[in-house]
Design an enzyme around this catalytic site. Structure first.
Site, PDB file in Angstrom:
ATOM      1  N   ASP A  70      24.574  54.408  31.186  1.00 18.75           N
ATOM      2  CA  ASP A  70      25.562  55.101  32.016  1.00 18.75           C
ATOM      3  C   ASP A  70      25.362  54.695  33.468  1.00 18.75           C
ATOM      4  O   ASP A  70      24.253  54.327  33.868  1.00 18.75           O
ATOM      5  CB  ASP A  70      25.423  56.624  31.894  1.00 18.75           C
ATOM      6  CG  ASP A  70      26.659  57.318  32.448  1.00 18.75           C
ATOM      7  OD1 ASP A  70      27.670  57.372  31.731  1.00 18.75           O
ATOM      8  OD2 ASP A  70      26.636  57.759  33.614  1.00 18.75           O
ATOM      9  N   TYR A  85      29.308  60.842  43.231  1.00 12.39           N
ATOM     10  CA  TYR A  85      28.645  61.820  42.355  1.00 12.39           C
ATOM     11  C   TYR A  85      27.441  62.442  43.060  1.00 12.39           C
ATOM     12  O   TYR A  85      27.195  63.645  42.930  1.00 12.39           O
ATOM     13  CB  TYR A  85      28.214  61.167  41.043  1.00 12.39           C
ATOM     14  CG  TYR A  85      29.376  60.908  40.105  1.00 12.39           C
ATOM     15  CD1 TYR A  85      30.002  61.957  39.433  1.00 12.39           C
ATOM     16  CD2 TYR A  85      29.857  59.622  39.897  1.00 12.39           C
ATOM     17  CE1 TYR A  85      31.077  61.728  38.582  1.00 12.39           C
ATOM     18  CE2 TYR A  85      30.925  59.381  39.047  1.00 12.39           C
ATOM     19  CZ  TYR A  85      31.538  60.435  38.400  1.00 12.39           C
ATOM     20  OH  TYR A  85      32.608  60.209  37.560  1.00 12.39           O
TER      21      TYR A  85
HETATM   22  O1  CP3 Z   1      30.526  51.457  25.620  1.00 12.96           O
HETATM   23  C1  CP3 Z   1      30.370  51.449  26.860  1.00 12.96           C
HETATM   24  O2  CP3 Z   1      31.291  51.171  27.632  1.00 12.96           O
HETATM   25  C2  CP3 Z   1      28.988  51.636  27.431  1.00 12.96           C
HETATM   26  C3  CP3 Z   1      28.660  52.920  27.894  1.00 12.96           C
HETATM   27  C4  CP3 Z   1      29.177  53.610  29.150  1.00 12.96           C
HETATM   28  C5  CP3 Z   1      29.043  55.017  29.285  1.00 12.96           C
HETATM   29  N1  CP3 Z   1      29.414  55.337  30.557  1.00 12.96           N
HETATM   30  C6  CP3 Z   1      28.534  55.922  28.241  1.00 12.96           C
HETATM   31  C7  CP3 Z   1      28.786  57.363  28.340  1.00 12.96           C
HETATM   32  C8  CP3 Z   1      29.706  53.108  30.338  1.00 12.96           C
HETATM   33  C9  CP3 Z   1      30.103  51.703  30.711  1.00 12.96           C
HETATM   34  C10 CP3 Z   1      29.845  54.226  31.228  1.00 12.96           C
HETATM   35  C11 CP3 Z   1      30.321  54.104  32.605  1.00 12.96           C
HETATM   36  C12 CP3 Z   1      30.611  55.331  33.374  1.00 12.96           C
HETATM   37  N2  CP3 Z   1      29.958  56.527  33.352  1.00 12.96           N
HETATM   38  C13 CP3 Z   1      31.619  55.413  34.375  1.00 12.96           C
HETATM   39  C14 CP3 Z   1      32.508  54.277  34.802  1.00 12.96           C
HETATM   40  C15 CP3 Z   1      33.649  54.058  33.898  1.00 12.96           C
HETATM   41  C16 CP3 Z   1      34.668  55.162  33.882  1.00 12.96           C
HETATM   42  O3  CP3 Z   1      34.857  55.730  32.795  1.00 12.96           O
HETATM   43  O4  CP3 Z   1      35.249  55.421  34.925  1.00 12.96           O
HETATM   44  C17 CP3 Z   1      31.577  56.711  34.903  1.00 12.96           C
HETATM   45  C18 CP3 Z   1      32.475  57.275  35.992  1.00 12.96           C
HETATM   46  C19 CP3 Z   1      30.516  57.402  34.262  1.00 12.96           C
HETATM   47  C20 CP3 Z   1      30.044  58.779  34.568  1.00 12.96           C
HETATM   48  C21 CP3 Z   1      30.058  59.628  33.376  1.00 12.96           C
HETATM   49  N3  CP3 Z   1      29.176  59.521  32.327  1.00 12.96           N
HETATM   50  C22 CP3 Z   1      30.947  60.696  33.082  1.00 12.96           C
HETATM   51  C23 CP3 Z   1      32.088  61.124  33.975  1.00 12.96           C
HETATM   52  C24 CP3 Z   1      30.565  61.215  31.853  1.00 12.96           C
HETATM   53  C25 CP3 Z   1      31.095  62.425  31.128  1.00 12.96           C
HETATM   54  C26 CP3 Z   1      32.467  62.324  30.686  1.00 12.96           C
HETATM   55  C27 CP3 Z   1      32.848  61.013  30.002  1.00 12.96           C
HETATM   56  O5  CP3 Z   1      33.631  60.282  30.585  1.00 12.96           O
HETATM   57  O6  CP3 Z   1      32.353  60.730  28.916  1.00 12.96           O
HETATM   58  C28 CP3 Z   1      29.487  60.441  31.367  1.00 12.96           C
HETATM   59  C29 CP3 Z   1      28.764  60.587  30.091  1.00 12.96           C
HETATM   60  C30 CP3 Z   1      28.872  59.448  29.129  1.00 12.96           C
HETATM   61  N4  CP3 Z   1      28.618  58.153  29.446  1.00 12.96           N
HETATM   62  C31 CP3 Z   1      29.225  59.529  27.748  1.00 12.96           C
HETATM   63  C32 CP3 Z   1      29.163  58.222  27.255  1.00 12.96           C
HETATM   64  C33 CP3 Z   1      29.405  57.778  25.848  1.00 12.96           C
HETATM   65  C34 CP3 Z   1      29.506  60.807  26.977  1.00 12.96           C
HETATM   66  C35 CP3 Z   1      28.244  61.557  26.787  1.00 12.96           C
HETATM   67  C36 CP3 Z   1      28.240  62.386  25.532  1.00 12.96           C
HETATM   68  O7  CP3 Z   1      27.914  61.834  24.478  1.00 12.96           O
HETATM   69  O8  CP3 Z   1      28.555  63.568  25.661  1.00 12.96           O
END
Ligand code: CP3
Length: 344
Positions: free
Chosen positions: A74, A151
């Protein structure tokens, strides 16, 4: 051409049979295997385990004809490793226990040993690289300094991110110090992922579009250059995704990136006219994946036609204009990837 050859050819601007395709957030909650892993393990535990991280990163490749994997992690691993205390509450997005508001908060950031605390990520890359055995391209990533700053200062997700935007103009010195540190941390992390075997790295500037072109130029471009200068010196390829960044398009070229990942609101042909030599990636609206598969196929076909007409498919990567949303129907993702596969 196999998937990795096609991906590497796209990065180098060489001729390809068709553009490679991968999707931002291609691993995640819309997939049953990911949900099963998360039922048993916390989010950070998945990131910290090379085995679990590899397992969830491979799931979309097993289901769809995608050409590249993205390591499972992440963007918030950097604020977490700096000691800001990041958690993901169900449905409410990230929460930061110790947000940045004052110089005293900044003094608490734990810069020493940061690379060691993030070493789980290059380890995950190396593990995934071995599992792929050269079959697919491999992408590493980090949060862009501005989005990490958003953030860190806001302390949670937000529509407007008022606190970080206000800080740019009320305490510019602190904002700059913080973004410089976040940039150096992102560069460290991207270098480590490239050394562990990534073919390219992407910076996610999800909240870049909140800024005016002038603000982006003044506050963000210098921090991005701190990253791109270091990656270029190592011979790496950097892509930059800026959500809502249509108005930033002329400025994004000043960041020193090799490629731009386009938001769904930025017309592909306009970006190509501005940047004949850059890698361009995008830009199907992730919301469109909730439409019937026929609609997805038609929109994907239209994007391929534009990539062919403007670029002969060269320096093009098919992707979404933002990450896959939770609840996305799996058959729509298949329809998109299969449409690209058939173009070859
Ligand atoms: O497969 C992929 O692309 C690799 C994994 C990946 C995750 N986050 C896993 C994740 C990547 C590339 C990200 C990038 C990320 N994380 C961004 C940039 C891309 C975008 O979507 O704008 C941002 C802003 C985040 C911050 C973030 N992480 C948020 C806002 C959240 C919660 C809500 C959401 O969008 O899922 C996360 C958690 C997160 N990161 C999850 C995953 C699979 C969900 C966690 C869970 O299992 O509950």
């Amino acid at each position: 051409m196999d998937s990795r050859q096609r991906f590497l050819a796209a990065l180098k601007g060489e001729p390809v049979d068709r553009p490679p395709v991968w999707l931002m957030r291609q691993a995640g909650r819309y997939l049953p295997g990911y949900r099963a892993v998360r039922a048993e393990h916390g989010f950070w535990d998945v990131c910290h385990s090379p085995e679990l991280s590899t397992k969830v990163a491979l799931e979309p490749l097993a289901l769809f004809p995608l050409d590249a994997a993205i390591v499972f992690s992440d963007i918030l691993v950097i604020p977490q490793a700096l000691g800001l205390g990041v958690t993901f509450g169900t449905g409410e997005g990230p929460q930061v226990a110790h947000p940045l508001r004052t110089d005293a908060d900044f003094a608490q950031w734990q810069r020493a040993g940061l690379v060691d605390r993030l070493s789980f990520l290059p380890r995950a890359v190396a593990h995934l690289k071995a599992a792929l055995a050269g079959s697919h391209g491999l992408i590493g990533f980090a949060g862009a300094p501005w989005t990490l700053f958003c953030y860190a200062v806001e302390g949670s997700s937000s529509d407007e991110f008022m606190k970080p935007r206000v800080m740019l103009h009320t305490n510019g010195a602190l904002a700059r110090k913080a973004m410089d540190l976040l940039a150096d941390a992102a560069a460290d992390l991207l270098e480590a992922q490239l050394a562990a075997g990534c073919d390219a790295v992407q910076l996610f500037d999800t909240w870049g579009g909140l800024l005016s072109p002038e603000e982006y130029k003044t506050f963000v471009v210098p921090s991005l250059r701190r990253v791109t200068d270091r990656i270029r010196a190592k011979g790496g390829t950097t892509l930059l995704y800026a959500r809502g960044g249509h108005h930033l398009l002329p400025v994004l070229g000043e960041t020193g990136v090799d490629g731009i990942s386009l938001d769904w609101r930025t017309p592909f042909a306009e970006a190509r006219a501005m940047y004949p030599k850059l890698l361009l990636q995008g830009n199907i609206d992730p919301v469109l994946l909730f439409a019937p598969p026929d609609v997805v196929r038609a929109r994907t076909r239209a994007l391929l036609d534009t990539m062919q007409a403007t670029s002969k498919y060269q320096r093009c990567i098919v992707n979404l204009g933002h990450g896959i949303l939770p609840g996305t129907p799996v058959e729509s993702v298949a329809a998109l990837a299969e449409t690209v596969q058939k173009a070859g």
